[in-house]
Design a protein around this motif. Structure first.
Motif, PDB file in Angstrom:
ATOM      1  N   GLN A   1      32.806  37.407  98.240  1.00 32.33           N
ATOM      2  CA  GLN A   1      31.637  36.848  97.561  1.00 32.33           C
ATOM      3  C   GLN A   1      31.771  36.934  96.040  1.00 32.33           C
ATOM      4  O   GLN A   1      31.370  36.023  95.328  1.00 32.33           O
ATOM      5  CB  GLN A   1      30.372  37.572  98.009  1.00 32.33           C
ATOM      6  N   LEU A   2      32.349  38.032  95.542  1.00 34.83           N
ATOM      7  CA  LEU A   2      32.426  38.238  94.092  1.00 34.83           C
ATOM      8  C   LEU A   2      33.684  37.667  93.451  1.00 34.83           C
ATOM      9  O   LEU A   2      33.785  37.605  92.236  1.00 34.83           O
ATOM     10  CB  LEU A   2      32.322  39.730  93.772  1.00 34.83           C
ATOM     11  N   CYS A   3      34.635  37.246  94.254  1.00 32.69           N
ATOM     12  CA  CYS A   3      35.900  36.734  93.734  1.00 32.69           C
ATOM     13  C   CYS A   3      35.736  35.327  93.163  1.00 32.69           C
ATOM     14  O   CYS A   3      35.092  34.473  93.766  1.00 32.69           O
ATOM     15  CB  CYS A   3      36.941  36.727  94.849  1.00 32.69           C
ATOM     16  N   VAL A   4      36.341  35.108  92.019  1.00 33.03           N
ATOM     17  CA  VAL A   4      36.386  33.792  91.417  1.00 33.03           C
ATOM     18  C   VAL A   4      37.810  33.267  91.594  1.00 33.03           C
ATOM     19  O   VAL A   4      38.733  33.732  90.940  1.00 33.03           O
ATOM     20  CB  VAL A   4      36.004  33.831  89.919  1.00 33.03           C
ATOM     21  N   GLY A   5      37.987  32.335  92.516  1.00 34.17           N
ATOM     22  CA  GLY A   5      39.320  31.815  92.804  1.00 34.17           C
ATOM     23  C   GLY A   5      39.578  30.513  92.086  1.00 34.17           C
ATOM     24  O   GLY A   5      38.687  29.989  91.430  1.00 34.17           O
ATOM     25  N   PRO A   6      40.768  30.010  92.194  1.00 37.56           N
ATOM     26  CA  PRO A   6      41.881  30.540  92.968  1.00 37.56           C
ATOM     27  C   PRO A   6      42.557  31.692  92.233  1.00 37.56           C
ATOM     28  O   PRO A   6      42.741  31.647  91.023  1.00 37.56           O
ATOM     29  CB  PRO A   6      42.827  29.339  93.094  1.00 37.56           C
ATOM     30  N   THR A   7      42.917  32.722  93.003  1.00 37.83           N
ATOM     31  CA  THR A   7      43.533  33.897  92.399  1.00 37.83           C
ATOM     32  C   THR A   7      44.234  34.745  93.452  1.00 37.83           C
ATOM     33  O   THR A   7      43.979  34.616  94.650  1.00 37.83           O
ATOM     34  CB  THR A   7      42.479  34.741  91.651  1.00 37.83           C
ATOM     35  N   LEU A   8      45.080  35.624  92.973  1.00 39.56           N
ATOM     36  CA  LEU A   8      45.764  36.598  93.808  1.00 39.56           C
ATOM     37  C   LEU A   8      44.896  37.843  93.933  1.00 39.56           C
ATOM     38  O   LEU A   8      44.328  38.313  92.939  1.00 39.56           O
ATOM     39  CB  LEU A   8      47.108  36.961  93.164  1.00 39.56           C
ATOM     40  N   MET A   9      44.785  38.369  95.144  1.00 43.54           N
ATOM     41  CA  MET A   9      44.102  39.639  95.375  1.00 43.54           C
ATOM     42  C   MET A   9      45.042  40.519  96.199  1.00 43.54           C
ATOM     43  O   MET A   9      45.426  40.153  97.304  1.00 43.54           O
ATOM     44  CB  MET A   9      42.783  39.437  96.130  1.00 43.54           C
ATOM     45  N   VAL A  10      45.415  41.664  95.631  1.00 43.64           N
ATOM     46  CA  VAL A  10      46.245  42.636  96.336  1.00 43.64           C
ATOM     47  C   VAL A  10      45.360  43.832  96.639  1.00 43.64           C
ATOM     48  O   VAL A  10      44.634  44.307  95.767  1.00 43.64           O
ATOM     49  CB  VAL A  10      47.476  43.049  95.494  1.00 43.64           C
ATOM     50  N   ILE A  11      45.421  44.308  97.884  1.00 44.42           N
ATOM     51  CA  ILE A  11      44.574  45.424  98.304  1.00 44.42           C
ATOM     52  C   ILE A  11      45.447  46.517  98.897  1.00 44.42           C
ATOM     53  O   ILE A  11      46.344  46.249  99.692  1.00 44.42           O
ATOM     54  CB  ILE A  11      43.524  44.981  99.348  1.00 44.42           C
ATOM     55  N   ARG A  12      45.168  47.758  98.503  1.00 53.00           N
ATOM     56  CA  ARG A  12      45.846  48.935  99.057  1.00 53.00           C
ATOM     57  C   ARG A  12      44.845  49.704  99.905  1.00 53.00           C
ATOM     58  O   ARG A  12      43.779  50.081  99.425  1.00 53.00           O
ATOM     59  CB  ARG A  12      46.367  49.839  97.953  1.00 53.00           C
ATOM     60  N   SER A  13      45.195  49.944 101.162  1.00 51.10           N
ATOM     61  CA  SER A  13      44.340  50.699 102.064  1.00 51.10           C
ATOM     62  C   SER A  13      44.707  52.179 102.012  1.00 51.10           C
ATOM     63  O   SER A  13      45.881  52.531 102.031  1.00 51.10           O
ATOM     64  CB  SER A  13      44.496  50.196 103.498  1.00 51.10           C
ATOM     65  N   GLY A  14      43.703  53.025 101.990  1.00 47.66           N
ATOM     66  CA  GLY A  14      43.926  54.464 102.070  1.00 47.66           C
ATOM     67  C   GLY A  14      44.079  54.943 103.497  1.00 47.66           C
ATOM     68  O   GLY A  14      44.336  56.120 103.738  1.00 47.66           O
ATOM     69  N   LEU A  15      43.931  54.046 104.469  1.00 55.82           N
ATOM     70  CA  LEU A  15      44.006  54.416 105.879  1.00 55.82           C
ATOM     71  C   LEU A  15      45.396  54.241 106.477  1.00 55.82           C
ATOM     72  O   LEU A  15      45.696  54.815 107.516  1.00 55.82           O
ATOM     73  CB  LEU A  15      43.028  53.558 106.698  1.00 55.82           C
ATOM     74  N   GLU A  16      46.216  53.417 105.857  1.00 57.23           N
ATOM     75  CA  GLU A  16      47.513  53.048 106.420  1.00 57.23           C
ATOM     76  C   GLU A  16      48.627  53.914 105.851  1.00 57.23           C
ATOM     77  O   GLU A  16      48.527  54.415 104.744  1.00 57.23           O
ATOM     78  CB  GLU A  16      47.822  51.581 106.091  1.00 57.23           C
ATOM     79  N   PRO A  17      49.740  54.040 106.587  1.00 59.72           N
ATOM     80  CA  PRO A  17      50.914  54.675 106.007  1.00 59.72           C
ATOM     81  C   PRO A  17      51.359  53.862 104.791  1.00 59.72           C
ATOM     82  O   PRO A  17      51.121  52.660 104.728  1.00 59.72           O
ATOM     83  CB  PRO A  17      51.974  54.602 107.112  1.00 59.72           C
ATOM     84  N   THR A  18      52.007  54.499 103.857  1.00 54.32           N
ATOM     85  CA  THR A  18      52.369  53.861 102.598  1.00 54.32           C
ATOM     86  C   THR A  18      53.072  52.525 102.794  1.00 54.32           C
ATOM     87  O   THR A  18      52.789  51.561 102.097  1.00 54.32           O
ATOM     88  CB  THR A  18      53.244  54.798 101.753  1.00 54.32           C
ATOM     89  N   SER A  19      53.974  52.410 103.757  1.00 52.67           N
ATOM     90  CA  SER A  19      54.727  51.175 103.940  1.00 52.67           C
ATOM     91  C   SER A  19      53.858  50.002 104.380  1.00 52.67           C
ATOM     92  O   SER A  19      54.201  48.853 104.152  1.00 52.67           O
ATOM     93  CB  SER A  19      55.853  51.392 104.952  1.00 52.67           C
ATOM     94  N   ALA A  20      52.728  50.254 105.004  1.00 51.72           N
ATOM     95  CA  ALA A  20      51.858  49.183 105.499  1.00 51.72           C
ATOM     96  C   ALA A  20      50.544  49.087 104.733  1.00 51.72           C
ATOM     97  O   ALA A  20      49.681  48.291 105.091  1.00 51.72           O
ATOM     98  CB  ALA A  20      51.570  49.405 106.980  1.00 51.72           C
TER      99      ALA A  20
END
Length: 160
Positions: free
Chosen positions: A103-122
């Motif tokens: 909702q808050l994103c103004v595209g077109p743009t790249l969004m990279v997300i890091r999860s704290g739940l996953e092992p580092t590789s994923a």
């Protein structure tokens, strides 16, 4: 629309540490680099401070300081680079754009997300956010393939 994302040099390390340092709050950074027809190439990480208000919501929300965004854009112009998009962390959820992210994103743009739940590789996933702003009818984000850094790419700088 881009399909692939590449990171130069030590950009992945800098990004990981930038986002992890903000925990338990969401961390954020701008991603600077170049774009070809189907590939985005991140060459620099611009660490940012999460300025979301109220501050007690920062473990689930982030906001970039507009002044930092303007400084990064100015810095990029003098180096023939562009702001490709932003990265942020989800300390307690998956690396998928949330309804609030969309909702808050103004595209077109790249969004990279890091999860704290996953092992580092994923833990890291990249998304291309379509045009639009503030609409629940936005096009679905498209996941990009993150390519491993080439052995020769940017070995001379840390991407910071």
């Amino acid at each position: 629309m881009p399909e692939h994302l590449q990171f130069d040099g030590h950009c992945l390390i800098v990004l990981e540490r930038t986002l992890q340092a903000a925990e338990p709050e969401e961390g954020c950074a701008l991603l600077l680099g170049t774009r070809s027809s189907t590939t985005l190439r991140v060459q620099w990480i611009w660490p940012c401070r999460n300025v979301w208000q109220p501050a007690q919501e920062r473990p689930q929300r982030f906001s970039l300081d507009p002044r930092e965004q303007l400084l990064a854009q100015r810095w990029c112009r003098s180096r023939a680079l562009t702001v490709l998009g932003a990265a942020h962390s989800h300390p307690t959820s998956a690396a998928v754009p949330s309804p609030t992210d969309r909702q808050l994103c103004v595209g077109p743009t790249l969004m990279v997300i890091r999860s704290g739940l996953e092992p580092t590789s994923a833990a890291l996933r990249a998304w291309w956010m379509q045009e639009g702003y503030g609409s629940s009818a936005l096009a679905e984000p498209q996941e990009l393939t993150i390519e491993p850094p080439a052995a020769t790419a940017g070995a001379g700088h840390l991407g910071e």
